[in-house]
Design a protein around this motif. Structure first.
Motif, mmCIF file in Angstrom:
data_model
loop_
_atom_site.group_PDB
_atom_site.id
_atom_site.type_symbol
_atom_site.label_atom_id
_atom_site.label_comp_id
_atom_site.label_asym_id
_atom_site.label_seq_id
_atom_site.Cartn_x
_atom_site.Cartn_y
_atom_site.Cartn_z
ATOM 1 N N GLN A 121 13.934 48.659 13.760
ATOM 2 C CA GLN A 121 13.058 49.835 13.703
ATOM 3 C C GLN A 121 13.698 51.097 14.261
ATOM 4 N N VAL A 122 14.552 50.964 15.261
ATOM 5 C CA VAL A 122 15.182 52.140 15.861
ATOM 6 C C VAL A 122 16.521 52.455 15.197
ATOM 7 N N LEU A 123 17.359 51.438 15.043
ATOM 8 C CA LEU A 123 18.685 51.672 14.456
ATOM 9 C C LEU A 123 18.746 51.398 12.954
ATOM 10 N N ASP A 124 17.640 50.929 12.362
ATOM 11 C CA ASP A 124 17.559 50.672 10.922
ATOM 12 C C ASP A 124 18.487 49.561 10.427
ATOM 13 N N PHE A 125 18.813 48.610 11.284
ATOM 14 C CA PHE A 125 19.577 47.455 10.846
ATOM 15 C C PHE A 125 18.662 46.567 9.995
ATOM 16 N N GLU A 126 19.267 45.700 9.220
ATOM 17 C CA GLU A 126 18.522 44.751 8.408
ATOM 18 C C GLU A 126 18.438 43.416 9.137
ATOM 19 N N LEU A 127 17.271 42.793 9.094
ATOM 20 C CA LEU A 127 17.112 41.441 9.627
ATOM 21 C C LEU A 127 17.592 40.488 8.538
ATOM 22 N N LEU A 128 18.697 39.810 8.797
ATOM 23 C CA LEU A 128 19.298 38.927 7.806
ATOM 24 C C LEU A 128 18.783 37.498 7.907
ATOM 25 N N GLU A 129 18.472 37.085 9.144
ATOM 26 C CA GLU A 129 18.030 35.711 9.338
ATOM 27 C C GLU A 129 17.297 35.596 10.665
ATOM 28 N N ASP A 130 16.248 34.797 10.679
ATOM 29 C CA ASP A 130 15.518 34.459 11.902
ATOM 30 C C ASP A 130 15.037 33.022 11.746
ATOM 31 N N THR A 131 15.856 32.089 12.191
ATOM 32 C CA THR A 131 15.591 30.673 12.026
ATOM 33 C C THR A 131 15.351 30.027 13.382
ATOM 34 N N THR A 132 14.254 29.317 13.515
ATOM 35 C CA THR A 132 13.958 28.598 14.755
ATOM 36 C C THR A 132 14.843 27.360 14.829
ATOM 37 N N MET A 133 15.562 27.228 15.946
ATOM 38 C CA MET A 133 16.456 26.092 16.163
ATOM 39 C C MET A 133 15.826 25.060 17.094
ATOM 40 N N SER A 134 15.030 25.541 18.047
ATOM 41 C CA SER A 134 14.335 24.673 19.000
ATOM 42 C C SER A 134 13.199 25.493 19.608
#
Length: 129
Positions: free
Chosen positions: A24-37
């Protein structure tokens, strides 16, 4: 031989606050958000068009927590290249990003240093090719 950096691990305090800041601030893209544990996620973000990613790694112990924002010992740690320095400088400033060095024109381009939400130092650079 052809090699390149694929991603860098960046210690963070909290996954969700880090995702919010970088997207939201730096405008990066969220590429992945995977729960590992229950306590670990695999979270990758990157500037648009970048081939190098940041792996947002939540500190897992007290030793790691002490290094959040200080992974480079107080030196500039990351270098964000842009095709329009003034556009991004004004946008980030309007979003509350703290620049600790005024923009300057150097032999390699226009540059300024900013802090991210954890205190890591970044160069924002429009390179002269």
């Amino acid at each position: 031989m052809n090699q390149q950096l694929g991603q860098l691990s960046l210690l963070v305090r909290d996954y969700d606050e880090a995702i919010q800041y970088y997207t939201q601030v730096l405008d990066f893209e969220l590429l992945e958000d995977t729960t590992m544990s229950e306590t670990k996620r695999w979270v990758r973000v990157a500037p648009p068009g970048s081939t190098c990613h940041l792996l947002l790694a939540k500190a897992a112990n007290e030793t790691q927590e002490k290094q959040i924002g200080f992974q480079a010992g107080g030196r500039v740690f990351l270098f964000l290249y842009t095709d329009d320095f003034w556009r991004d400088y004004r946008k980030y400033t309007s979003r509350g990003v703290e620049f600790i060095r005024e923009p300057s024109e150097e032999s390699y381009g226009i540059v300024s240093v900013f802090k991210d939400l954890y205190g890591n130092l970044w160069d924002l650079i429009e390179r002269i090719e």
